[in-house]
Design a protein around this motif. Structure first.
Motif, PDB file in Angstrom:
ATOM      1  N   PHE A 164       0.937  -1.225   0.094  1.00 20.34           N
ATOM      2  CA  PHE A 164       0.268  -0.089  -0.330  1.00 20.34           C
ATOM      3  C   PHE A 164       0.611   1.341  -0.165  1.00 20.34           C
ATOM      4  CE2 PHE A 164       0.790  -0.600   3.853  1.00 20.34           C
ATOM      5  CZ  PHE A 164       0.703  -0.120   5.359  1.00 20.34           C
ATOM      6  N   VAL A 165       0.123   2.343  -0.369  1.00 20.76           N
ATOM      7  CA  VAL A 165       0.639   3.527  -0.784  1.00 20.76           C
ATOM      8  C   VAL A 165       0.671   4.823  -0.444  1.00 20.76           C
ATOM      9  CG1 VAL A 165       2.887   2.812  -2.798  1.00 20.76           C
ATOM     10  CG2 VAL A 165       0.342   3.364  -3.199  1.00 20.76           C
ATOM     11  N   PRO A 166       0.779   6.137  -0.173  1.00 13.48           N
ATOM     12  CA  PRO A 166      -0.116   7.453   0.546  1.00 13.48           C
ATOM     13  C   PRO A 166      -0.654   7.438  -0.826  1.00 13.48           C
ATOM     14  CG  PRO A 166       2.339   7.733   0.094  1.00 13.48           C
ATOM     15  CD  PRO A 166       2.215   6.564   0.021  1.00 13.48           C
ATOM     16  N   TRP A 171       2.605   5.354  -7.930  1.00 10.32           N
ATOM     17  CA  TRP A 171       1.728   3.930  -8.193  1.00 10.32           C
ATOM     18  C   TRP A 171       0.221   4.265  -7.640  1.00 10.32           C
ATOM     19  CZ3 TRP A 171       5.659   0.235  -5.592  1.00 10.32           C
ATOM     20  CH2 TRP A 171       6.698   0.203  -6.558  1.00 10.32           C
ATOM     21  N   SER A 172      -0.665   4.688  -7.351  1.00  6.74           N
ATOM     22  CA  SER A 172      -1.997   5.409  -6.330  1.00  6.74           C
ATOM     23  C   SER A 172      -2.944   5.558  -7.643  1.00  6.74           C
ATOM     24  CB  SER A 172      -1.994   6.909  -5.706  1.00  6.74           C
ATOM     25  OG  SER A 172      -1.941   7.524  -6.314  1.00  6.74           O
ATOM     26  N   ALA A 173      -2.329   5.480  -8.729  1.00  5.65           N
ATOM     27  CA  ALA A 173      -3.640   5.284  -9.601  1.00  5.65           C
ATOM     28  C   ALA A 173      -4.132   3.973 -10.176  1.00  5.65           C
ATOM     29  CB  ALA A 173      -3.475   6.513 -10.971  1.00  5.65           C
ATOM     30  N   GLY A 184      14.832  -2.414  -5.039  1.00  3.80           N
ATOM     31  CA  GLY A 184      15.608  -1.127  -5.064  1.00  3.80           C
ATOM     32  C   GLY A 184      14.052  -0.105  -3.888  1.00  3.80           C
ATOM     33  N   ARG A 185      13.191  -0.529  -3.247  1.00  4.19           N
ATOM     34  CA  ARG A 185      12.406   0.096  -3.389  1.00  4.19           C
ATOM     35  C   ARG A 185      12.437   0.058  -1.192  1.00  4.19           C
ATOM     36  NH1 ARG A 185       9.147   4.223  -6.307  1.00  4.19           N
ATOM     37  NH2 ARG A 185       9.146   2.863  -8.573  1.00  4.19           N
ATOM     38  N   THR A 186      12.234   1.648  -0.848  1.00  2.00           N
ATOM     39  CA  THR A 186      11.846   1.588   0.791  1.00  2.00           C
ATOM     40  C   THR A 186      11.234   0.680   1.378  1.00  2.00           C
ATOM     41  OG1 THR A 186      13.009   3.253   0.898  1.00  2.00           O
ATOM     42  CG2 THR A 186      12.219   2.852   2.482  1.00  2.00           C
ATOM     43  N   ILE A 187      10.860  -0.699   1.914  1.00  3.20           N
ATOM     44  CA  ILE A 187      10.059  -1.391   2.241  1.00  3.20           C
ATOM     45  C   ILE A 187      10.137  -0.873   3.890  1.00  3.20           C
ATOM     46  CG2 ILE A 187       9.095  -3.098   2.739  1.00  3.20           C
ATOM     47  CD1 ILE A 187       9.141  -2.072  -0.991  1.00  3.20           C
ATOM     48  N   VAL A 188       8.234  -0.579   3.910  1.00  4.26           N
ATOM     49  CA  VAL A 188       8.702  -0.046   5.699  1.00  4.26           C
ATOM     50  C   VAL A 188       7.892  -1.630   6.357  1.00  4.26           C
ATOM     51  CG1 VAL A 188       6.741   0.264   7.484  1.00  4.26           C
ATOM     52  CG2 VAL A 188       7.523   1.730   4.756  1.00  4.26           C
ATOM     53  N   LEU A 189       8.417  -2.786   7.132  1.00  6.33           N
ATOM     54  CA  LEU A 189       7.376  -4.265   7.862  1.00  6.33           C
ATOM     55  C   LEU A 189       7.208  -3.856   8.962  1.00  6.33           C
ATOM     56  CD1 LEU A 189      10.352  -6.009   5.493  1.00  6.33           C
ATOM     57  CD2 LEU A 189       8.127  -6.422   5.269  1.00  6.33           C
ATOM     58  N   ARG A 190       7.066  -4.576   9.349  1.00  2.48           N
ATOM     59  CA  ARG A 190       6.276  -5.123  10.725  1.00  2.48           C
ATOM     60  C   ARG A 190       7.673  -6.009  11.220  1.00  2.48           C
ATOM     61  NH1 ARG A 190       1.383  -6.703  12.660  1.00  2.48           N
ATOM     62  NH2 ARG A 190       2.907  -7.064  15.112  1.00  2.48           N
ATOM     63  N   VAL A 223       2.665   1.130  10.810  1.00  6.36           N
ATOM     64  CA  VAL A 223       3.318   0.945   9.885  1.00  6.36           C
ATOM     65  C   VAL A 223       2.051   2.146   8.616  1.00  6.36           C
ATOM     66  CG1 VAL A 223       3.524  -0.178   8.186  1.00  6.36           C
ATOM     67  CG2 VAL A 223       4.167  -1.754   9.518  1.00  6.36           C
ATOM     68  N   CYS A 224       1.227   1.964   9.075  1.00  9.03           N
ATOM     69  CA  CYS A 224       0.380   3.025   8.232  1.00  9.03           C
ATOM     70  C   CYS A 224       0.088   4.102   8.410  1.00  9.03           C
ATOM     71  CB  CYS A 224      -1.315   2.332   8.821  1.00  9.03           C
ATOM     72  SG  CYS A 224      -1.804   1.129   8.005  1.00  9.03           S
ATOM     73  N   GLU A 225       0.694   4.746   9.645  1.00  7.45           N
ATOM     74  CA  GLU A 225       1.538   6.117   9.658  1.00  7.45           C
ATOM     75  C   GLU A 225       2.688   6.615   8.694  1.00  7.45           C
ATOM     76  OE1 GLU A 225      -0.577   8.815  10.629  1.00  7.45           O
ATOM     77  OE2 GLU A 225      -2.002   7.566  11.507  1.00  7.45           O
ATOM     78  N   VAL A 226       3.910   5.669   8.843  1.00  7.94           N
ATOM     79  CA  VAL A 226       5.192   5.455   8.442  1.00  7.94           C
ATOM     80  C   VAL A 226       4.566   5.811   7.304  1.00  7.94           C
ATOM     81  CG1 VAL A 226       6.916   5.317   8.176  1.00  7.94           C
ATOM     82  CG2 VAL A 226       5.845   4.730  10.428  1.00  7.94           C
ATOM     83  N   VAL A 227       3.880   5.217   6.573  1.00  6.61           N
ATOM     84  CA  VAL A 227       3.002   5.161   4.445  1.00  6.61           C
ATOM     85  C   VAL A 227       2.797   6.258   4.416  1.00  6.61           C
ATOM     86  CG1 VAL A 227       2.470   3.682   2.857  1.00  6.61           C
ATOM     87  CG2 VAL A 227       3.314   2.752   4.670  1.00  6.61           C
ATOM     88  N   ALA A 228       1.693   6.383   5.080  1.00  6.05           N
ATOM     89  CA  ALA A 228       1.148   7.892   4.705  1.00  6.05           C
ATOM     90  C   ALA A 228       1.682   9.332   5.171  1.00  6.05           C
ATOM     91  CB  ALA A 228      -0.140   7.771   5.596  1.00  6.05           C
ATOM     92  N   ALA A 229       2.676   9.078   5.486  1.00  2.61           N
ATOM     93  CA  ALA A 229       3.506  10.011   4.967  1.00  2.61           C
ATOM     94  C   ALA A 229       5.021  10.531   4.156  1.00  2.61           C
ATOM     95  CB  ALA A 229       4.750  10.129   6.904  1.00  2.61           C
ATOM     96  N   GLY A 230       4.570   9.531   3.644  1.00  2.00           N
ATOM     97  CA  GLY A 230       5.602   9.183   2.530  1.00  2.00           C
ATOM     98  C   GLY A 230       7.106   8.500   2.794  1.00  2.00           C
ATOM     99  N   LEU A 231       7.005   7.565   3.913  1.00  2.00           N
ATOM    100  CA  LEU A 231       8.292   7.062   3.744  1.00  2.00           C
ATOM    101  C   LEU A 231       8.438   6.415   3.269  1.00  2.00           C
ATOM    102  CD1 LEU A 231       8.385   8.868   7.683  1.00  2.00           C
ATOM    103  CD2 LEU A 231       9.544  10.288   5.838  1.00  2.00           C
ATOM    104  N   GLY A 232       7.944   5.179   3.066  1.00  2.00           N
ATOM    105  CA  GLY A 232       8.176   3.886   2.287  1.00  2.00           C
ATOM    106  C   GLY A 232       6.765   3.316   1.753  1.00  2.00           C
TER     107      GLY A 232
END
Length: 289
Positions: A164-166, A171-173, A184-190, A223-232
């Motif tokens: 999921f992305v902000p 990619w949101s569309a 090569g993308r920054t991934i946010v994980l549990r 994780v949702c907050e970090v992604v919503a902030a555009g960090l990964g």
């Protein structure tokens, strides 16, 4: 040996130390220490190894702890049955690996038990199993099916892994994404212990894809907050994304790996009316295929 001494021993073992156990039991640490010393003296056994920041069980202490877990779990079960107030209430301790599914089930349960109260502990799947095994929870919702034959396991649903992305992301569309595009993308994980993380890492290995930086966060909400902030880019199963309008879920088109959710409890607790009703309320979610 007395029940007071056994209770003191049990709660020190659960808490991992005398000071924390004393706070949780609302008694003085000196009183708790005295009860354990008396139990050790009367039995001739050393039950704890004292450390600067807590205690560990000795082999004899572990054997006794296995017994007291069953003893005080049965006591808690008896209290729960007596408090059930004609099926209209009762108190349930729930451990879950996500709030989204467990809250739906509890809302369904509360419709039939309007006076229901509950505690909800959220952690990864390893945390859920630990809470159950140590009798700190009556039921669990987890993506890790436990092998313990003492546990009753009921499948709830099967979820598709994705990212999921902000909403402002490039990619949101899009409607879907391939695993190769994550290279090569920054991934946010549990944190380690999360089944969603393990499933995603297996998917990367399947496709020989190496992501960029990995950001580890200790809860799904974080994780949702970090992604919503555009960090990964976040990793999640499709039914766990919820209704956050800031985020957009994209399934992985080339992965057939899924995350399955289960309701779990000790077999003997299935007799408790409130636990039985909870398991019945599991049907408020879509069943696993």
């Amino acid at each position: 040996m007395s029940m007071i001494q056994l209770r003191a021993f049990h709660f020190v073992a659960v808490a991992g130390g005398f000071s924390r156990a004393a706070r949780e039991m609302a008694v003085s640490q000196s009183s708790l220490s005295a009860q354990v010393r008396q139990l050790e003296a009367s039995s001739g056994l050393s039950l704890f190894r004292r450390k600067p920041l807590g205690v560990d069980l000795t082999p004899d202490g572990q054997v006794l702890f296995d017994v007291t877990k069953r003893l005080f779990a049965a006591e808690a079960e008896a209290r729960a049955i007596l408090r059930s107030r004609r099926q209209g209430g009762g108190h349930l301790r729930v451990a879950a690996d996500a709030a989204f599914h467990s809250v739906q089930i509890l809302a369904s349960l509360k419709s039939s038990r309007p006076d229901l109260t509950f505690t909800l502990s959220i952690g990864n799947s390893g945390h859920v199993i630990e809470q159950l095994v140590n009798h700190r929870a009556d039921v669990g919702i987890t993506a890790r099916r436990p092998p313990d034959p003492q546990l009753h396991v009921r499948p709830i649903l099967s979820m598709r892994i994705g990212i999921f992305v902000p909403t402002g992301h490039e990619w949101s569309a899009r409607r879907e994404i391939s695993t190769a595009e994550l290279a090569g993308r920054t991934i946010v994980l549990r944190e380690k212990g999360s089944v969603t993380r393990e499933t995603f890492e297996s998917t990367l290995a399947d496709h020989h894809v190496a992501p960029g930086n990995m950001i580890e966060v200790s809860s799904r909400e974080a994780v949702c907050e970090v992604v919503a902030a555009g960090l990964g880019i976040g990793i999640i199963a499709d039914r766990e994304i919820g209704h956050d309008s800031r985020l957009r879920f994209l399934p992985l088109t080339d992965s057939d790996r899924t995350v399955d959710e289960y309701a779990v409890c000790f077999i003997e607790r299935c007799r408790m009316p409130i636990v039985r009703d909870f398991l019945t309320s599991v049907s408020s979610l879509s069943p696993a295929p």
